[in-house]
Write a protein that holds these residues in place. Structure first.
Motif, mmCIF file in Angstrom:
data_model
loop_
_atom_site.group_PDB
_atom_site.id
_atom_site.type_symbol
_atom_site.label_atom_id
_atom_site.label_comp_id
_atom_site.label_asym_id
_atom_site.label_seq_id
_atom_site.Cartn_x
_atom_site.Cartn_y
_atom_site.Cartn_z
ATOM 1 N N PHE A 144 0.849 -1.191 0.000
ATOM 2 C CA PHE A 144 0.000 0.000 0.000
ATOM 3 C C PHE A 144 0.885 1.241 0.000
ATOM 4 O O PHE A 144 1.912 1.285 0.668
ATOM 5 C CB PHE A 144 -0.908 0.040 1.233
ATOM 6 N N ARG A 145 0.455 2.250 -0.713
ATOM 7 C CA ARG A 145 1.211 3.494 -0.816
ATOM 8 C C ARG A 145 0.401 4.646 -0.255
ATOM 9 O O ARG A 145 -0.823 4.612 -0.212
ATOM 10 C CB ARG A 145 1.537 3.778 -2.277
ATOM 11 N N TYR A 146 1.114 5.683 0.119
ATOM 12 C CA TYR A 146 0.509 6.931 0.578
ATOM 13 C C TYR A 146 -0.302 7.547 -0.553
ATOM 14 O O TYR A 146 0.136 7.592 -1.703
ATOM 15 C CB TYR A 146 1.614 7.888 1.024
ATOM 16 N N LEU A 147 -1.516 7.971 -0.232
ATOM 17 C CA LEU A 147 -2.368 8.648 -1.205
ATOM 18 C C LEU A 147 -2.609 10.067 -0.717
ATOM 19 O O LEU A 147 -3.317 10.289 0.250
ATOM 20 C CB LEU A 147 -3.707 7.921 -1.371
ATOM 21 N N ASN A 148 -2.005 11.020 -1.374
ATOM 22 C CA ASN A 148 -2.101 12.417 -0.972
ATOM 23 C C ASN A 148 -3.500 12.968 -1.268
ATOM 24 O O ASN A 148 -4.213 12.446 -2.102
ATOM 25 C CB ASN A 148 -1.048 13.235 -1.727
ATOM 26 N N GLY A 149 -3.857 13.989 -0.569
ATOM 27 C CA GLY A 149 -5.102 14.675 -0.847
ATOM 28 C C GLY A 149 -6.139 14.537 0.254
ATOM 29 O O GLY A 149 -7.237 15.061 0.150
ATOM 30 N N GLY A 150 -5.823 13.855 1.315
ATOM 31 C CA GLY A 150 -6.735 13.757 2.446
ATOM 32 C C GLY A 150 -7.886 12.790 2.254
ATOM 33 O O GLY A 150 -8.817 12.772 3.054
ATOM 34 N N LEU A 151 -7.848 11.993 1.212
ATOM 35 C CA LEU A 151 -8.933 11.056 0.939
ATOM 36 C C LEU A 151 -9.207 10.131 2.128
ATOM 37 O O LEU A 151 -10.348 9.800 2.422
ATOM 38 C CB LEU A 151 -8.603 10.226 -0.303
ATOM 39 N N PHE A 152 -8.161 9.750 2.842
ATOM 40 C CA PHE A 152 -8.308 8.821 3.958
ATOM 41 C C PHE A 152 -8.158 9.485 5.315
ATOM 42 O O PHE A 152 -7.957 8.815 6.320
ATOM 43 C CB PHE A 152 -7.301 7.672 3.820
ATOM 44 N N SER A 153 -8.268 10.817 5.374
ATOM 45 C CA SER A 153 -8.057 11.526 6.639
ATOM 46 C C SER A 153 -9.267 11.474 7.566
ATOM 47 O O SER A 153 -9.120 11.566 8.780
ATOM 48 C CB SER A 153 -7.673 12.980 6.365
ATOM 49 N N GLU A 154 -10.455 11.308 7.027
ATOM 50 C CA GLU A 154 -11.661 11.276 7.856
ATOM 51 C C GLU A 154 -11.819 9.914 8.528
ATOM 52 O O GLU A 154 -11.692 8.871 7.897
ATOM 53 C CB GLU A 154 -12.890 11.558 6.990
ATOM 54 N N ARG A 155 -12.087 9.938 9.835
ATOM 55 C CA ARG A 155 -12.327 8.685 10.569
ATOM 56 C C ARG A 155 -13.752 8.235 10.293
ATOM 57 O O ARG A 155 -14.709 8.980 10.477
ATOM 58 C CB ARG A 155 -12.144 8.893 12.071
ATOM 59 N N LEU A 156 -13.886 7.017 9.850
ATOM 60 C CA LEU A 156 -15.199 6.460 9.555
ATOM 61 C C LEU A 156 -15.590 5.476 10.642
ATOM 62 O O LEU A 156 -14.744 4.838 11.245
ATOM 63 C CB LEU A 156 -15.180 5.733 8.207
ATOM 64 N N GLY A 157 -16.877 5.339 10.863
ATOM 65 C CA GLY A 157 -17.376 4.341 11.799
ATOM 66 C C GLY A 157 -17.668 3.056 11.045
ATOM 67 O O GLY A 157 -18.659 2.970 10.326
ATOM 68 N N PHE A 158 -16.786 2.084 11.166
ATOM 69 C CA PHE A 158 -16.990 0.816 10.478
ATOM 70 C C PHE A 158 -17.933 -0.059 11.292
ATOM 71 O O PHE A 158 -17.850 -0.098 12.518
ATOM 72 C CB PHE A 158 -15.667 0.079 10.270
ATOM 73 N N PRO A 159 -18.813 -0.771 10.627
ATOM 74 C CA PRO A 159 -19.718 -1.674 11.349
ATOM 75 C C PRO A 159 -18.936 -2.865 11.892
ATOM 76 O O PRO A 159 -17.803 -3.127 11.472
ATOM 77 C CB PRO A 159 -20.700 -2.134 10.268
ATOM 78 N N ARG A 160 -19.540 -3.589 12.800
ATOM 79 C CA ARG A 160 -18.929 -4.824 13.297
ATOM 80 C C ARG A 160 -19.013 -5.853 12.167
ATOM 81 O O ARG A 160 -20.059 -6.050 11.567
ATOM 82 C CB ARG A 160 -19.679 -5.310 14.522
ATOM 83 N N PHE A 161 -17.907 -6.478 11.878
ATOM 84 C CA PHE A 161 -17.856 -7.458 10.806
ATOM 85 C C PHE A 161 -18.097 -8.857 11.360
ATOM 86 O O PHE A 161 -17.575 -9.214 12.409
ATOM 87 C CB PHE A 161 -16.504 -7.424 10.098
ATOM 88 N N SER A 162 -18.853 -9.606 10.625
ATOM 89 C CA SER A 162 -19.058 -11.023 10.940
ATOM 90 C C SER A 162 -18.209 -11.831 9.954
ATOM 91 O O SER A 162 -17.589 -11.280 9.043
ATOM 92 C CB SER A 162 -20.526 -11.397 10.784
ATOM 93 N N ARG A 163 -18.237 -13.118 10.111
ATOM 94 C CA ARG A 163 -17.533 -13.973 9.150
ATOM 95 C C ARG A 163 -18.111 -13.767 7.753
ATOM 96 O O ARG A 163 -17.375 -13.700 6.763
ATOM 97 C CB ARG A 163 -17.661 -15.426 9.585
#
Length: 92
Positions: free
Chosen positions: A60-79
């Motif tokens: 994985f590489r750094y992606l500039n531009g703040g695309l991944f700067s926001e914290r998201l609320g991920f749901p609980r994952f099941s199998r």
């Protein structure tokens, strides 16, 4: 694995999620936390540094531009949801 193959990198990161004690198969209990780590990694300029090919974020590489700067609320994952995400990783 050759570095910077996004589909393979994503699959490897999801597959690196651990199993819950007492379950015979991976259930993805820590997948949401792993996705938060991945978003932090993608938002970090140091992400282009060399990491061992055994690291779950290898490729994985750094992606500039703040695309991944926001914290998201991920749901609980099941199998099942983890398996669905793995299935989606195979699309190119």
């Amino acid at each position: 694995m050759e570095k910077h193959q996004p589909a393979r990198c994503c699959r490897d990161a999801v597959q690196s999620t651990r199993r819950q004690p007492g379950f015979a198969a991976f259930v993805g209990s820590d997948l949401g936390a792993k996705l938060h780590e991945l978003f932090d990694w993608l938002n970090n300029p140091d992400a282009d540094r060399a990491v061992p090919d055994t690291d779950s974020f290898y490729g994985f590489r750094y992606l500039n531009g703040g695309l991944f700067s926001e914290r998201l609320g991920f749901p609980r994952f099941s199998r099942a949801t983890r398996d669905a995400l793995l299935f989606c990783c195979d699309f190119q």
